[in-house]
Design a protein around this motif. Structure first.
Motif, mmCIF file in Angstrom:
data_model
loop_
_atom_site.group_PDB
_atom_site.id
_atom_site.type_symbol
_atom_site.label_atom_id
_atom_site.label_comp_id
_atom_site.label_asym_id
_atom_site.label_seq_id
_atom_site.Cartn_x
_atom_site.Cartn_y
_atom_site.Cartn_z
ATOM 1 N N ASP A 155 0.812 -1.216 0.000
ATOM 2 C CA ASP A 155 0.000 0.000 0.000
ATOM 3 C C ASP A 155 0.846 1.268 0.000
ATOM 4 O OD1 ASP A 155 -2.302 -1.513 0.028
ATOM 5 O OD2 ASP A 155 -2.426 -1.559 2.224
ATOM 6 N N PRO A 160 -0.531 1.626 -8.562
ATOM 7 C CA PRO A 160 -1.935 1.252 -8.768
ATOM 8 C C PRO A 160 -2.090 -0.261 -8.911
ATOM 9 C CG PRO A 160 -1.293 3.055 -10.227
ATOM 10 C CD PRO A 160 -0.037 2.523 -9.617
ATOM 11 N N ARG A 161 -3.199 -0.767 -8.439
ATOM 12 C CA ARG A 161 -3.451 -2.203 -8.519
ATOM 13 C C ARG A 161 -4.383 -2.513 -9.687
ATOM 14 N NH1 ARG A 161 -4.203 -4.244 -2.220
ATOM 15 N NH2 ARG A 161 -2.132 -3.566 -1.504
ATOM 16 N N LEU A 163 -3.851 -2.394 -12.808
ATOM 17 C CA LEU A 163 -3.755 -1.419 -13.898
ATOM 18 C C LEU A 163 -3.162 -2.066 -15.143
ATOM 19 C CD1 LEU A 163 -3.846 1.589 -14.906
ATOM 20 C CD2 LEU A 163 -1.482 1.754 -14.094
ATOM 21 N N GLU A 210 2.085 5.861 -15.796
ATOM 22 C CA GLU A 210 0.835 5.273 -15.302
ATOM 23 C C GLU A 210 1.023 4.521 -13.988
ATOM 24 O OE1 GLU A 210 0.443 5.509 -19.813
ATOM 25 O OE2 GLU A 210 1.995 5.048 -18.336
ATOM 26 N N VAL A 211 2.236 4.009 -13.729
ATOM 27 C CA VAL A 211 2.453 3.232 -12.509
ATOM 28 C C VAL A 211 3.040 4.069 -11.382
ATOM 29 C CG1 VAL A 211 2.817 1.167 -13.899
ATOM 30 C CG2 VAL A 211 4.795 2.446 -13.076
ATOM 31 N N GLY A 213 1.607 6.454 -9.831
ATOM 32 C CA GLY A 213 0.594 6.897 -8.888
ATOM 33 C C GLY A 213 0.230 8.354 -9.080
ATOM 34 N N LYS A 214 -0.535 8.880 -8.156
ATOM 35 C CA LYS A 214 -0.966 10.269 -8.233
ATOM 36 C C LYS A 214 0.223 11.204 -8.041
ATOM 37 C CE LYS A 214 -5.578 9.230 -6.428
ATOM 38 N NZ LYS A 214 -6.561 9.512 -5.350
#
Length: 229
Positions: A155, A160-161, A163, A210-211, A213-214
């Protein structure tokens, strides 16, 4: 940026100089780009687009689903001359001995650069220990270059999970992505000061954004593009 220039009548004179003539685009050229139905280029004229200069990312978007995938990018990486910051002889502040040593190291690198690249034909393999279609580490066919990049983390990683990334990337994205996830990459693809002092410079690949995260959870440590961290 780089371009693909079809040529004909390639000759070398007794002084070692090369001579050739430009050739029109046609089917059957190396990498078979023009006739490939999976080629994706804007506009109506494939010949016009293929004749222009493009970045490696533009070439990747256009070619990654074709028979030879990112073969053109691979050839450019293999055969083109690339600059190395630590071997620059024009840096201010270096001694004459350091400049001489850099010239020597550059000469060593240039002496081992490839002049040609030989790959296996489809369904043939240079290494009997494996059965990768087209040859182990030696084919531009899409089935050989297409690989899977999977990440798993807890976590706190912010990864992201579940994805699925649709954007095409190549293997040059691996190191920048890992460095970005661990807080060792700036937003301009330069390494952090610790790695910079060890001789690392700007990495050529794109982080797989994309991996990461925010934005507020990303661990990219420094912002801004400057000469050094």
């Amino acid at each position: 940026s780089f371009r693909y220039l079809p040529i004909k009548n390639l000759k070398q004179d007794q002084d070692g100089r090369l001579h050739f003539e430009s050739a029109p685009w046609s089917a059957g050229l190396p990498l078979q780009m023009l006739e490939d139905k999976e080629l994706r280029v804007p506009g109506e004229s494939r010949e016009a687009w293929l004749s222009e200069w493009h970045t490696d990312l533009e070439w990747l978007h256009a070619l990654h689903k074709t028979r030879y995938s990112n073969g053109l990018i691979g050839l450019h990486e293999e055969l083109a001359r690339h600059t190395f910051g630590k071997l620059s002889v024009n840096d201010s502040g270096i001694t004459s001995d350091e400049r001489l040593m850099r010239r020597f190291l550059r000469r060593q690198r240039e002496n081992i650069e490839a002049d040609m690249l030989v790959v296996a034909s489809d369904h043939w393999n240079f290494d009997v220990r494996g059965f990768n279609p087209g040859g182990n580490y030696g084919s531009f066919l899409r089935i050989s270059t297409h690989s899977t990049f999977m990440l798993a983390g807890g976590d706190k990683t912010g990864i992201p999970r579940g994805l699925v990334v649709e954007e095409p990337y190549d293997s040059l994205s691996f190191v920048p992505t890992v460095l970005a996830l661990t807080g060792n990459l700036r937003d301009d693809n330069n390494p952090n000061p610790v790695l910079w002092d060890k001789g690392f410079r700007r990495f050529p690949g794109r982080p797989v954004k994309e991996v990461l995260g925010k934005p507020e959870n990303r661990k990219i440590v420094v912002t801004g593009a400057t000469a050094s961290p």
